[in-house]
Design a protein around this motif. Sequence first.
Motif, short mmCIF file in Angstrom:
data_model
loop_
_atom_site.label_atom_id
_atom_site.label_comp_id
_atom_site.label_asym_id
_atom_site.label_seq_id
_atom_site.Cartn_x
_atom_site.Cartn_y
_atom_site.Cartn_z
N UNK A 155 0.84 -1.20 0.00
CA UNK A 155 0.00 0.00 0.00
C UNK A 155 0.87 1.25 0.00
N UNK A 156 0.38 2.32 -0.64
CA UNK A 156 1.15 3.55 -0.72
C UNK A 156 0.64 4.69 0.15
N UNK A 157 -0.51 4.51 0.80
CA UNK A 157 -1.03 5.48 1.78
C UNK A 157 -1.38 6.83 1.17
N UNK A 158 -1.80 6.82 -0.08
CA UNK A 158 -2.11 8.07 -0.79
C UNK A 158 -3.18 8.88 -0.06
N UNK A 159 -4.19 8.20 0.51
CA UNK A 159 -5.33 8.90 1.12
C UNK A 159 -5.21 9.03 2.64
N UNK A 160 -4.16 8.48 3.24
CA UNK A 160 -4.16 8.33 4.69
C UNK A 160 -4.10 9.63 5.48
N UNK A 161 -3.57 10.68 4.91
CA UNK A 161 -3.50 11.95 5.63
C UNK A 161 -4.83 12.70 5.64
N UNK A 162 -5.81 12.20 4.90
CA UNK A 162 -7.03 12.97 4.67
C UNK A 162 -8.25 12.17 5.12
N UNK A 163 -8.77 12.43 6.33
CA UNK A 163 -9.88 11.66 6.89
C UNK A 163 -11.13 11.65 6.02
N UNK A 164 -11.32 12.65 5.18
CA UNK A 164 -12.52 12.72 4.36
C UNK A 164 -12.68 11.51 3.45
N UNK A 165 -11.55 10.88 3.06
CA UNK A 165 -11.62 9.73 2.16
C UNK A 165 -12.37 8.57 2.82
N UNK A 166 -11.98 8.20 4.04
CA UNK A 166 -12.65 7.10 4.73
C UNK A 166 -14.07 7.48 5.13
N UNK A 167 -14.24 8.74 5.51
CA UNK A 167 -15.58 9.19 5.90
C UNK A 167 -16.56 9.10 4.74
N UNK A 168 -16.10 9.47 3.55
CA UNK A 168 -16.97 9.45 2.38
C UNK A 168 -17.49 8.04 2.09
N UNK A 192 -7.86 20.27 5.80
CA UNK A 192 -7.98 19.07 4.98
C UNK A 192 -7.39 17.86 5.69
N UNK A 193 -6.28 18.06 6.33
CA UNK A 193 -5.58 16.96 7.00
C UNK A 193 -6.10 16.72 8.40
N UNK A 194 -6.60 17.77 9.06
CA UNK A 194 -7.01 17.70 10.47
C UNK A 194 -5.81 17.27 11.31
N UNK A 195 -5.97 16.27 12.16
CA UNK A 195 -4.85 15.84 13.00
C UNK A 195 -4.35 14.46 12.59
N UNK A 196 -4.57 14.08 11.34
CA UNK A 196 -4.23 12.74 10.90
C UNK A 196 -2.73 12.53 10.84
N UNK A 197 -2.31 11.29 11.03
CA UNK A 197 -0.90 10.90 10.94
C UNK A 197 -0.75 9.87 9.82
N UNK A 198 0.38 9.89 9.13
CA UNK A 198 0.57 8.92 8.05
C UNK A 198 0.84 7.52 8.59
N UNK A 199 0.56 6.54 7.74
CA UNK A 199 0.93 5.17 8.07
C UNK A 199 2.43 4.98 7.96
N UNK A 200 2.87 3.73 8.13
CA UNK A 200 4.29 3.44 7.98
C UNK A 200 4.64 3.39 6.50
N UNK A 201 5.39 4.37 6.05
CA UNK A 201 5.63 4.53 4.62
C UNK A 201 6.89 3.80 4.19
N UNK A 202 6.82 3.32 2.95
CA UNK A 202 8.01 2.78 2.29
C UNK A 202 8.40 3.78 1.21
#
Length: 204
Positions: A155-168, A192-202
């Motif tokens: 996974x590349x975590x493209x949407x992970x910083x943006x809670x709106x993606x999962x909410x939608x 847009x980001x709120x307080x989100x944190x990224x996943x473990x990135x490669x």
Amino acid sequence: MSIEERLDRLESLDEIRQLAAKYSVTLDMRDLDMHVNLFVPDVRVGKEGAGRQALKEWADATFRDQFTGTSHHIGNHIIDFDSNDSAIGLVYSKNEHETETEWVIMQMLYWDSYSRVDGRWLFKKRLPMYWYATDLNKPPLGDQKMRWPGQENYEGYFHDLFPSWKEFWSSEYIRDNDVAKPVEANSFLKALRRDSKPGKLRVK
């Protein structure tokens, strides 16, 4: 803001956008000295490294071992200022990579931090967030869209910083809510980001 402050802000916006373009061309042309000089002198490199020399050594190994030619195409670029000498940004990038066996295309974005040092805007940090990487002839349908030759998909975590993606896509999403008020100037990216944190990135 005064006229002088407004002019400085306009010049800063242009310089930061040029910075992202300079990053791409110096990477693609493998001019590592010019590339690392786009970053602050004490740039963090990995968990323990720091400084432009460490970044140059990391870049040399990465660009030499993983692919031969690259082309980075900069798209959307949004910039919010924290102060006159500090800003954050979001930059879309569509990339092509030549490897020994495949022509890999990639869609990603960078979450950036910028600092003005001695009158020059520089990168303080770039956080890459990937949507997909795949052979030109293999559309990346399904999960784990990061598909490099010789590696397991991930996974590349493209949407992970943006809670709106999962909410939608959530079953609890309410479609007919009243429209929220617009965010204040220089607060768009934080909102847009709120307080989100990224996943473990490669990092690629």
